[in-house]
Design a protein around this motif. Structure first.
Motif, PDB file in Angstrom:
ATOM      1  N   VAL A   2       0.861  -1.187   0.000  1.00  0.00           N
ATOM      2  CA  VAL A   2       0.000   0.000   0.000  1.00  0.00           C
ATOM      3  C   VAL A   2       0.897   1.236   0.000  1.00  0.00           C
ATOM      4  N   PRO A   3       0.643   2.189  -0.932  1.00  0.00           N
ATOM      5  CA  PRO A   3       1.514   3.379  -0.988  1.00  0.00           C
ATOM      6  C   PRO A   3       1.382   4.253   0.259  1.00  0.00           C
ATOM      7  N   PHE A   4       2.490   4.929   0.539  1.00  0.00           N
ATOM      8  CA  PHE A   4       2.578   5.765   1.747  1.00  0.00           C
ATOM      9  C   PHE A   4       1.507   6.856   1.763  1.00  0.00           C
ATOM     10  N   ASN A 222       4.986  -6.168   9.793  1.00  0.00           N
ATOM     11  CA  ASN A 222       5.860  -5.740   8.724  1.00  0.00           C
ATOM     12  C   ASN A 222       6.257  -4.296   9.009  1.00  0.00           C
ATOM     13  N   PRO A 223       7.549  -4.054   9.371  1.00  0.00           N
ATOM     14  CA  PRO A 223       7.945  -2.698   9.782  1.00  0.00           C
ATOM     15  C   PRO A 223       7.659  -1.649   8.716  1.00  0.00           C
ATOM     16  N   GLY A 224       7.749  -2.036   7.440  1.00  0.00           N
ATOM     17  CA  GLY A 224       7.490  -1.076   6.376  1.00  0.00           C
ATOM     18  C   GLY A 224       6.065  -0.563   6.416  1.00  0.00           C
ATOM     19  N   ALA A 226       4.116  -0.990   9.277  1.00  0.00           N
ATOM     20  CA  ALA A 226       3.830  -0.556  10.651  1.00  0.00           C
ATOM     21  C   ALA A 226       4.312   0.869  10.916  1.00  0.00           C
ATOM     22  N   ALA A 227       5.508   1.229  10.382  1.00  0.00           N
ATOM     23  CA  ALA A 227       6.099   2.530  10.716  1.00  0.00           C
ATOM     24  C   ALA A 227       5.158   3.701  10.398  1.00  0.00           C
ATOM     25  N   PRO A 228       4.709   3.857   9.125  1.00  0.00           N
ATOM     26  CA  PRO A 228       3.826   5.000   8.863  1.00  0.00           C
ATOM     27  C   PRO A 228       2.505   4.920   9.623  1.00  0.00           C
ATOM     28  N   VAL A 230       1.857   3.525  12.678  1.00  0.00           N
ATOM     29  CA  VAL A 230       2.014   3.875  14.096  1.00  0.00           C
ATOM     30  C   VAL A 230       2.185   5.382  14.261  1.00  0.00           C
ATOM     31  N   VAL A 231       3.067   5.969  13.421  1.00  0.00           N
ATOM     32  CA  VAL A 231       3.296   7.414  13.522  1.00  0.00           C
ATOM     33  C   VAL A 231       2.000   8.172  13.212  1.00  0.00           C
ATOM     34  N   VAL A 234      -0.567   7.942  16.080  1.00  0.00           N
ATOM     35  CA  VAL A 234      -0.169   8.765  17.233  1.00  0.00           C
ATOM     36  C   VAL A 234      -0.415  10.247  16.943  1.00  0.00           C
TER      37      VAL A 234
END
Lengths: 275, 138
Positions: A2-4, A222-224, A226-228, A230-231, A234
């Motif tokens: 999925v794109p950012f 998958n950190p890729g 999860a990262a966007p 989670v941020v 928040v």
């Protein structure tokens, strides 16, 4: 993948709506992620990771304001984390369709709870010997009333097994299940609403960690992805808690009722039809 | 005798809330620092990646490992001087997961050493034990 530019705004929106409604980000985030094409088990795993962040973030403020009851929290955590481990194990074992259906019902339940939400005033009741032995009591300064409120929890022997159940829902569906936890503390254990909401917030973080570790071992985080998320969640939650004061409660409720029923129908439909 | 127990009960009443208040601050700041540090790590990892590759999406799979294996493997990368954006993101996720864990550990030590409340030391030890088990699952 999925794109950012889709993932990040969706996460912000989920965190924003979750904080505004007080129901947490997961309940919006998971249906939204599955609509973007993310596998439901991965969506659950990422959601429960982001629940650690939002719960710890807001819990930190409530704990420092001395409203959260740490003892009640620590006691009930013993049961929710076991539930979360069991719930996450069930999710890993079953096929996605029952998960869609279970999630649809949780959304329907939240919709109903919001629809008939009554504001019963809190009454102090007699404490039983078990809750007394467990030292489940406390006091906090209520700003609205301008007074120190002392309270004693009761029926810990009922609250504890019910909290195990709340933990199962949290681990199974990747949500905080804060509404269930608040209900148990309000109705069964007789805590003042402010104490039950803030203490539930503290419990959610540890419960989510138990669930997250099961999903991590099974390679579902998958950190890729999860990262966007989670941020975003928040950031959304941070803004949402501040906007809450400015928008009237009524419009928030109307808006959330529509979103909940739409997502409930969508999840149930996908579960029954099979996506 | 009755007077004695009364006065000690009064003392406990007066000292407990104060000890409890310090514990509130300890737990509160621990949670806040954990979340802020983890967000800082994840965001800097994403920004660094964007500067290097011009792309914000990361496609990175984690083959099933528990948190401790995860931390060890990331620490190896850092020690081997192969720090990459994905390492920062992974560290951010690890810090996030360790935040509630450390909160429980700190509470247990506080119940044990500052409040000398053995009942709650036991309860938090049980929570810590279950969490440690879950972080070591294979």
């Amino acid at each position: 993948m999925v794109p950012f530019y889709l993932l990040f705004p969706v996460a912000i929106l989920a965190g924003f709506v979750g904080a505004m409604s007080g129901m947490g980000g997961g309940i919006i985030l998971i249906p939204a992620l599955t609509l973007l094409g993310v596998d439901i088990k991965q969506a659950i795993a990422i959601s429960i990771l982001s629940v650690i962040a939002t719960s710890s973030g807001s819990a930190s403020a409530y704990v420092r304001d001395h409203i959260t009851n740490l003892k009640i929290g620590m006691f009930l955590e013993m049961f929710t984390i076991l539930g979360a481990l069991a719930g996450a194990a069930i999710t890993l074992a079953i096929s996605p369709r029952p998960l869609y259906i279970a999630f649809g019902f949780v959304l329907l339940g939240s919709w109903l709870a919001l629809l008939i939400a009554g504001h019963e005033s809190w009454h102090e009741g007699a404490q039983d010997s078990i809750s007394n032995w467990l030292e489940l009591e406390g006091s906090y300064f209520d700003q609205a009333q301008g007074a120190i409120i002392s309270y004693r929890a009761r029926r810990a022997y009922l609250g504890a097994p019910l909290m195990f159940g709340a933990g199962i829902i949290a681990g199974l569906l990747g949500i905080g299940a804060g509404a269930v936890k608040v209900l148990i503390q309000d109705l069964i254990m007789g805590l003042p609403p402010k104490v039950s909401t803030t203490t539930s917030n503290l419990i959610i973080g540890v419960t989510a960690l138990a669930g997250t570790s099961v999903y991590l071992v099974h390679g579902l985080i998958n950190p890729g992805l999860a990262a966007p998320v989670v941020v975003g969640v928040v950031v959304g939650a941070f803004v949402g808690t501040r906007v809450l004061v400015r928008i009237s409660n009524r419009s928030v409720r109307q808006f959330f009722l529509i979103i909940l029923i739409a997502l409930a129908v969508e999840m149930l439909f996908r579960g029954i039809r099979g996506s | 005798m009755a007077e004695n127990s009364n006065s000690s009960a009064d003392l406990a009443m007066n000292s407990a809330p104060q000890g409890q208040q310090k514990m509130d601050l300890l737990v509160g700041y621990l949670l806040l620092c954990g979340v802020l540090l983890s967000m800082a790590l994840i965001i800097s990892g994403m920004v660094w990646r964007f500067i290097r590759i011009g792309q914000l999406s990361v496609s990175q799979k984690l083959a099933g490992m528990n948190l401790f294996e995860f931390v060890v493997s990331e620490a190896r990368i850092v020690l081997a001087d192969r720090l990459r954006p994905r390492t920062l993101i992974a560290c951010g996720i690890a810090v996030l997961m360790l935040t509630p864990y450390l909160r429980v550990l700190a509470s247990m030590l506080y119940f044990m050493f500052a409040l000398k409340n053995w009942k709650y030391t036991l309860f938090t030890a049980i929570v810590l034990g279950v969490l440690t088990f879950s972080l070591f699952i294979r």
